[in-house]
Scaffold this motif. Sequence first.
Motif, PDB file in Angstrom:
ATOM      1  N   GLU A 127       0.849  -1.052  -0.029  1.00 18.72           N
ATOM      2  CA  GLU A 127      -0.021  -0.007  -0.057  1.00 18.72           C
ATOM      3  C   GLU A 127       0.804   1.190  -0.108  1.00 18.72           C
ATOM      4  OE1 GLU A 127      -2.940   0.126   3.095  1.00 18.72           O
ATOM      5  OE2 GLU A 127      -3.357   2.146   2.532  1.00 18.72           O
ATOM      6  N   MET A 128       1.996   1.342   0.979  1.00 20.10           N
ATOM      7  CA  MET A 128       2.837   2.271   0.987  1.00 20.10           C
ATOM      8  C   MET A 128       3.422   2.632  -0.361  1.00 20.10           C
ATOM      9  SD  MET A 128       2.384   3.924   3.790  1.00 20.10           S
ATOM     10  CE  MET A 128       3.430   5.006   4.184  1.00 20.10           C
ATOM     11  N   LEU A 129       4.113   1.501  -0.966  1.00 20.51           N
ATOM     12  CA  LEU A 129       4.725   1.591  -1.982  1.00 20.51           C
ATOM     13  C   LEU A 129       3.927   2.327  -3.437  1.00 20.51           C
ATOM     14  CD1 LEU A 129       7.440   0.806  -3.703  1.00 20.51           C
ATOM     15  CD2 LEU A 129       6.027  -1.129  -4.723  1.00 20.51           C
ATOM     16  N   MET A 130       2.406   1.675  -3.345  1.00 22.26           N
ATOM     17  CA  MET A 130       1.389   2.090  -4.485  1.00 22.26           C
ATOM     18  C   MET A 130       1.222   3.592  -4.110  1.00 22.26           C
ATOM     19  SD  MET A 130      -0.975  -0.728  -4.996  1.00 22.26           S
ATOM     20  CE  MET A 130      -1.563  -1.456  -3.444  1.00 22.26           C
ATOM     21  N   LYS A 153       6.454   4.161 -10.776  1.00 20.37           N
ATOM     22  CA  LYS A 153       7.450   3.205 -11.008  1.00 20.37           C
ATOM     23  C   LYS A 153       6.676   1.881 -11.338  1.00 20.37           C
ATOM     24  CE  LYS A 153      11.283   3.723  -8.689  1.00 20.37           C
ATOM     25  NZ  LYS A 153      12.218   3.475  -8.011  1.00 20.37           N
ATOM     26  N   ILE A 154       5.347   1.796 -10.344  1.00 20.24           N
ATOM     27  CA  ILE A 154       4.521   0.610 -10.577  1.00 20.24           C
ATOM     28  C   ILE A 154       4.101   0.709 -12.120  1.00 20.24           C
ATOM     29  CG2 ILE A 154       2.642  -0.552  -9.941  1.00 20.24           C
ATOM     30  CD1 ILE A 154       3.177   0.528  -7.082  1.00 20.24           C
ATOM     31  N   ILE A 155       3.681   1.578 -12.645  1.00 17.99           N
ATOM     32  CA  ILE A 155       3.074   1.787 -13.851  1.00 17.99           C
ATOM     33  C   ILE A 155       4.083   1.618 -14.850  1.00 17.99           C
ATOM     34  CG2 ILE A 155       1.896   3.262 -15.565  1.00 17.99           C
ATOM     35  CD1 ILE A 155      -0.107   2.457 -13.320  1.00 17.99           C
ATOM     36  N   LEU A 156       5.495   1.970 -14.619  1.00 11.43           N
ATOM     37  CA  LEU A 156       6.293   1.813 -15.690  1.00 11.43           C
ATOM     38  C   LEU A 156       6.695   0.344 -15.671  1.00 11.43           C
ATOM     39  CD1 LEU A 156       8.458   2.955 -17.440  1.00 11.43           C
ATOM     40  CD2 LEU A 156       9.886   3.336 -15.309  1.00 11.43           C
ATOM     41  N   GLY A 157       6.803  -0.158 -14.407  1.00 10.72           N
ATOM     42  CA  GLY A 157       6.965  -1.694 -14.457  1.00 10.72           C
ATOM     43  C   GLY A 157       5.922  -2.568 -15.139  1.00 10.72           C
ATOM     44  N   CYS A 160      -0.069 -13.306 -13.027  1.00  8.31           N
ATOM     45  CA  CYS A 160      -0.224 -12.454 -11.765  1.00  8.31           C
ATOM     46  C   CYS A 160       1.202 -12.328 -11.063  1.00  8.31           C
ATOM     47  CB  CYS A 160      -0.893 -13.181 -10.896  1.00  8.31           C
ATOM     48  SG  CYS A 160      -1.996 -12.257  -9.855  1.00  8.31           S
ATOM     49  N   GLN A 161       1.338 -10.942 -11.008  1.00  6.00           N
ATOM     50  CA  GLN A 161       2.544 -10.481 -10.691  1.00  6.00           C
ATOM     51  C   GLN A 161       2.583  -9.337  -9.201  1.00  6.00           C
ATOM     52  OE1 GLN A 161       5.611 -11.462 -10.751  1.00  6.00           O
ATOM     53  NE2 GLN A 161       5.843 -12.020 -12.860  1.00  6.00           N
ATOM     54  N   ASN A 162       3.194  -9.494  -8.232  1.00  4.10           N
ATOM     55  CA  ASN A 162       2.907  -8.345  -7.260  1.00  4.10           C
ATOM     56  C   ASN A 162       3.148  -6.996  -7.785  1.00  4.10           C
ATOM     57  OD1 ASN A 162       4.188  -6.790  -4.771  1.00  4.10           O
ATOM     58  ND2 ASN A 162       2.568  -8.218  -3.986  1.00  4.10           N
ATOM     59  N   VAL A 163       2.671  -6.016  -7.156  1.00  4.83           N
ATOM     60  CA  VAL A 163       3.194  -4.747  -7.583  1.00  4.83           C
ATOM     61  C   VAL A 163       4.325  -4.333  -7.153  1.00  4.83           C
ATOM     62  CG1 VAL A 163       0.608  -3.580  -7.425  1.00  4.83           C
ATOM     63  CG2 VAL A 163       1.849  -3.844  -5.243  1.00  4.83           C
ATOM     64  N   ALA A 164       4.907  -4.728  -6.091  1.00  7.67           N
ATOM     65  CA  ALA A 164       6.329  -4.755  -5.737  1.00  7.67           C
ATOM     66  C   ALA A 164       7.232  -5.066  -6.904  1.00  7.67           C
ATOM     67  CB  ALA A 164       6.684  -5.015  -4.173  1.00  7.67           C
ATOM     68  N   THR A 165       6.978  -6.226  -7.347  1.00  9.76           N
ATOM     69  CA  THR A 165       7.556  -6.912  -8.357  1.00  9.76           C
ATOM     70  C   THR A 165       7.675  -6.007  -9.703  1.00  9.76           C
ATOM     71  OG1 THR A 165       6.759  -8.941  -7.508  1.00  9.76           O
ATOM     72  CG2 THR A 165       7.977  -8.803  -9.516  1.00  9.76           C
ATOM     73  N   ALA A 166       6.679  -5.307  -9.905  1.00  4.26           N
ATOM     74  CA  ALA A 166       6.683  -4.732 -11.164  1.00  4.26           C
ATOM     75  C   ALA A 166       7.500  -3.263 -10.814  1.00  4.26           C
ATOM     76  CB  ALA A 166       5.112  -3.977 -11.112  1.00  4.26           C
ATOM     77  N   ALA A 167       7.600  -2.683  -9.641  1.00  7.49           N
ATOM     78  CA  ALA A 167       8.340  -1.582  -9.375  1.00  7.49           C
ATOM     79  C   ALA A 167       9.879  -2.046  -9.371  1.00  7.49           C
ATOM     80  CB  ALA A 167       8.224  -1.034  -7.901  1.00  7.49           C
ATOM     81  N   ALA A 168      10.186  -3.460  -8.945  1.00  9.64           N
ATOM     82  CA  ALA A 168      11.726  -4.007  -9.049  1.00  9.64           C
ATOM     83  C   ALA A 168      11.873  -4.029 -10.618  1.00  9.64           C
ATOM     84  CB  ALA A 168      11.711  -5.173  -8.270  1.00  9.64           C
ATOM     85  N   VAL A 169      11.013  -4.444 -11.308  1.00  8.96           N
ATOM     86  CA  VAL A 169      11.470  -4.501 -12.646  1.00  8.96           C
ATOM     87  C   VAL A 169      11.572  -3.335 -13.623  1.00  8.96           C
ATOM     88  CG1 VAL A 169      10.135  -5.126 -14.895  1.00  8.96           C
ATOM     89  CG2 VAL A 169       9.889  -6.671 -13.019  1.00  8.96           C
ATOM     90  N   VAL A 206      15.173  -2.582 -15.402  1.00 10.15           N
ATOM     91  CA  VAL A 206      15.200  -2.164 -16.543  1.00 10.15           C
ATOM     92  C   VAL A 206      15.712  -1.001 -16.960  1.00 10.15           C
ATOM     93  CG1 VAL A 206      13.836  -2.321 -18.922  1.00 10.15           C
ATOM     94  CG2 VAL A 206      13.633  -4.295 -17.321  1.00 10.15           C
ATOM     95  N   VAL A 207      15.219   0.001 -16.375  1.00 13.80           N
ATOM     96  CA  VAL A 207      15.508   1.501 -16.785  1.00 13.80           C
ATOM     97  C   VAL A 207      16.650   1.974 -15.953  1.00 13.80           C
ATOM     98  CG1 VAL A 207      14.373   3.818 -16.721  1.00 13.80           C
ATOM     99  CG2 VAL A 207      12.988   1.890 -17.351  1.00 13.80           C
ATOM    100  N   GLU A 208      16.886   1.588 -14.827  1.00 13.05           N
ATOM    101  CA  GLU A 208      18.038   1.987 -14.205  1.00 13.05           C
ATOM    102  C   GLU A 208      19.017   1.081 -14.144  1.00 13.05           C
ATOM    103  OE1 GLU A 208      17.050   3.871 -10.307  1.00 13.05           O
ATOM    104  OE2 GLU A 208      15.075   4.167 -11.138  1.00 13.05           O
TER     105      GLU A 208
END
Lengths: 343, 527
Positions: B187-190, B196-200, B279-288, B292-294
């Motif tokens: 929740e805090m990450l979102m 970052k989540i949308i980018l992931g 299915c992926q976790n939102v935090a996984t998307a942020a990590a992705v 990839v970008v950084e």
Amino acid sequence: MTRSFKTSGAPHMPPQTSVANVMLLVLYALVPGVFAYSWFFGPGILIQIILATVFALLFESLMLRWRGRPLKPFINDYSAVVTAVLFALCIPPLAPWWISCIAMLFAIGFAKHLYGGLGQNIFNPAMVGYVVVLISFPQAMTAWIPPLTLSEHSLSLADSLITIFTGQVPVAGGWDTVTQATALDSLKTGIESGRMVTEIRTSPIFGDYGGIGWEWVANWFALGGFFLLYKRVISWQVPIAVIGSVILLSLPFWLADQDSNPLPLQHIFSGALVLAAFFIATDPVSGCVSNKGRLIFGAGVGIITLVIRRWGGYPDGVAFAVLLMNMAAPLIDRYTRPRMYGE
Amino acid sequence: MTLAHQIELAREAGKRTHHFHGGLRLRHNKKISCQDSVERPLLPTLLIVPLLQHAGDVAKPLVEVGDHVLKGQKIGQCQPCAAVHSPVSGLVEAIEDRPMSHPSGQAGPCVLIRSDGKEQWAKLRPIGDWCNASAESLITQIQDCGIAGLGGAVFPTHAKARDGRDRQIHTLILNGAECEPYISCDEMLMREQPDKIILGARILRRALGAEQVVIAIEDQMGAVQEALTQAAKHAECKSISVVKVTTIYPEGGERQLIQVLTGLEVPSGGRPSDLGMVCQNVATAAAVAEAVVEGKPLIERYITVTGNGISHPRNLQALLGTRFSHLVEACGGYTLDVARLVVGGPMMGYPVASDSAPVVKASNCVLALTQQDIAEPQPEMPCIRCGECARVCPATLLPQQLHLQIKNDLWNTAEEYGLLACIECGCCDFVCPSHIPLVDWFRYGKGEQRKRARENEATELARKRFENREDRLLRTKQERGEKMKRRKQALKDNAVQQDRIRAAIDRAENKGDISGTSQSVGKPDDA
């Protein structure tokens, strides 16, 4: 700087409920029915409840000791008390004291502990105890008293105690003056002797639907049953199936021949049907586990009860119906397993 | 319903929400840890990095004791699992077996790194233009950066992506339905990093070849929907939708979430990709996105440090390998009446005996509970078949029956009763009036079942070997027998031949006699 902790399995939250809690809720739910019972039929029922409870706890502790089980958790779970109270509610309020003793010996000793104790019994212990004494001592088990409103000799607490413990009725005329056939009894014998239902029902022992007094006791038991439904101690499937099947099955008979078949509602409000629908057939241990299974179980209890009342040798057949369906429960469970996720 | 029809329905994911069977409405207890914004604790001096942080095999260490490592340097390699990286720059002090924050409580190989405080990064290799990069290069980057599912199952993300790519995925579900009480890191990450989540999400969508992304959040997460929708709008991405789902535990379970979003059930024994979904976790998307970008490998994660046993519950951005004790200090330490330390939530988390265990990729929460929160352990009573467990089971099993099968070693019927379909959510445990540790039984049952499967395999192999050997022996025996027979025949033939020759010679020698004899033999009656 590090710190150590004691570990224990998940979930890491206090448990929501306990077996004792469940049993206590059942006992609370019986209070209004018991109150109505003693209001209409005198204090005898309270004495029977106490007697049955004492014997039940006695045999429970003896069996636990004998089986080498810890006493405290199993005595404190109130399951024996529930068995005792349900049994006491099925017998005539002035039945002699040793009836409870024998019934509880069979209920707790045989039906419960010889099958492995709490949770392991195939048959409903209260019904086993009841059926044993019903078959063995038919005379004592059919000495029903009419409601106080119809009785010329109301029995005080002291009178009831004397009757239960000595077998002598301390009023002029003795047993014959205090006992009377129940509504179900007179209906059965009346129809068998060729009288019409309307004619039989002119007797003052009949109320609006069932026996006078009895129908109100049934109402109060139903109230307790709704409390259990609300508390989700029981599921709706069993009571609905029991009552629904009795109505559905008796309706065509009544429609076809109203002279020799009572109104379906009379079946509901007579005898132990409501008590059984909410408190006895809902016993989870000896019943079915799936919702579909519970519907079948309840319908079976209703149908067998009706068949015994209509064609059998006993005025009421609830106890036999419950025991017969207990036998069928494992089979029903086998064929009513719910579909698993993704199956 | 045919599978094709189901996939068609699955494309409608999130348009309408559905129900799943059972579940529990639990007190959330999330607000207490959401008051402060997420910060990093002080840099710890010693980090313990386990080499097994994901579902799969232990990674092979790429460094030796005494090596100097840089922040983000790969220190553990594991094909085909996820890599492990150094969270700090510093010195490898030891590689030894330590408790590695695994539910089993087992110790395993860990790399101990003493930080030099300089925070020198290794050379990062971002993919500059990810929009035009091939899916394969994205997946390889995800693998190199050691990304694994941060929801708790830590399944390597690249493996899921590759499998998804092979199986024609149409929908990527981002799971932000954090249903366990207390946990609030997603929740805090979102809230804090929606971009970052949308980018992931966009990168993962490209890597998977999916058409749409559905982000599922809970209806209790106030500002999150707005934040994510804004971020998606900002990214001009129309194929991303944010769906609110009712908070019922265990809604965040993959299979339950899919049922809620589509009304469909993942076939038993199957995977979401059977329905064309991943299915992926939102935090996984942020990590992705970071990977990839950084080019940043996974060396940090959001973690909730909470419970009534913590002075100032909050969320922290912790380096993997940080000891829990360090996090607790950053939150003001324990309260006086702390009684139990749990990694994860109160329903599925596992208790730890000491707070010296490190943060790993799977750690989403450190929960310190007081005696009041957990109550005295209750004595286990026999099952009274009340059926509460079946009522709450999200997999629609009959836990009490299943328990009975396992208790009595009836393994075949245990499987029929759906042992393997159990998701170990703990709902049945929680409602059981007899306090039977049902999930413990099911875990034990699954372990036994796996053992039995292995044994069966071994027996099967041995049987096959034996049969082959028997076959071979029989064959050689037969062959030998035939050979003997042939040879005997040959000898016999030879003997016959010899006889014939001899007879012919004899005949030739006594020509007259023979014809006479033959006459007498030929017609005995005439004699």
